[in-house]
Scaffold this motif. Sequence first.
Motif, short mmCIF file in Angstrom:
data_model
loop_
_atom_site.label_atom_id
_atom_site.label_comp_id
_atom_site.label_asym_id
_atom_site.label_seq_id
_atom_site.Cartn_x
_atom_site.Cartn_y
_atom_site.Cartn_z
N ARG A 196 -5.20 5.36 -6.79
CA ARG A 196 -5.95 5.33 -5.47
C ARG A 196 -6.89 4.11 -4.98
O ARG A 196 -7.80 4.25 -5.31
CB ARG A 196 -6.98 6.94 -5.86
N LYS A 250 -1.28 4.57 -4.99
CA LYS A 250 -1.39 5.98 -4.49
C LYS A 250 -1.80 6.44 -5.96
O LYS A 250 -2.92 7.26 -6.03
CB LYS A 250 -0.46 6.77 -3.97
N LYS A 251 -1.32 6.32 -6.98
CA LYS A 251 -1.44 6.95 -8.56
C LYS A 251 -3.26 6.49 -8.92
O LYS A 251 -3.78 6.88 -9.82
CB LYS A 251 -0.82 6.48 -9.63
N GLU A 290 0.54 -1.16 0.53
CA GLU A 290 -0.18 -0.10 -0.25
C GLU A 290 0.92 1.31 -0.27
O GLU A 290 0.17 2.56 -0.28
CB GLU A 290 -1.19 -0.01 1.27
N SER A 291 1.81 1.32 0.52
CA SER A 291 2.88 2.52 -0.21
C SER A 291 3.62 2.86 -1.24
O SER A 291 4.33 3.53 -1.22
CB SER A 291 4.03 2.29 1.61
N GLY A 305 -6.96 2.68 -1.66
CA GLY A 305 -7.09 2.30 -1.10
C GLY A 305 -8.52 2.14 -0.59
O GLY A 305 -8.93 1.70 0.81
N GLY A 337 4.21 3.55 -5.55
CA GLY A 337 3.36 4.81 -5.71
C GLY A 337 2.68 4.47 -6.66
O GLY A 337 1.59 5.26 -7.09
#
Length: 168
Positions: free
Chosen positions: A137, A134-135, A128-129, A139, A131
């Motif tokens: 999304r 995160k790009k 989950e950390s 989550g 890139g």
Amino acid sequence: MKHVKWIFVVLLISSLTSFVEKDKPTGGLNVGDIAPDFKIKAMSTEQQPTQNLSKMKGKYVLLSFWASYDGQSRMQNASLSNALRSTSQNNNVEMVSVSFDEYQSIFEETIRKDQIVTPTCFVETKGESSGIFKKYRLGRGFTNYLLDDNGVIIAKNISAAELSAYLN
């Protein structure tokens, strides 16, 4: 005493609405968005050394994000992989499967059990950390995207049956 009742009512209402928000599938990117580019390194000698999403323009791309600990995304990834393999017109669709398992050994055992084609399957051990996480999304949960030949998302959370319909 009067204020205590109102505080209790406000807390109750806010806690109920927070449960409603979590169930809405608002996470991730949406149909019509351009998929963010990413580069992922292969962990196995069977795979290409790196995979760049931008190098796949001109083909339809099925991006599948999953993890072995998430049963729904894992089953979805396996069924999409099998559907793509069994479809005769898959020459213009490239599947890129990205696992967010933090251990290479768990990832390898999972793709072996699920019979996933390894040249198109990658693991992001940063989980989950990372890139990519995160790009895209992710989550609020893992998902998959069907991209057109220009990298635009044309379908989200597609099932194996829907994929077959798109390909035919």
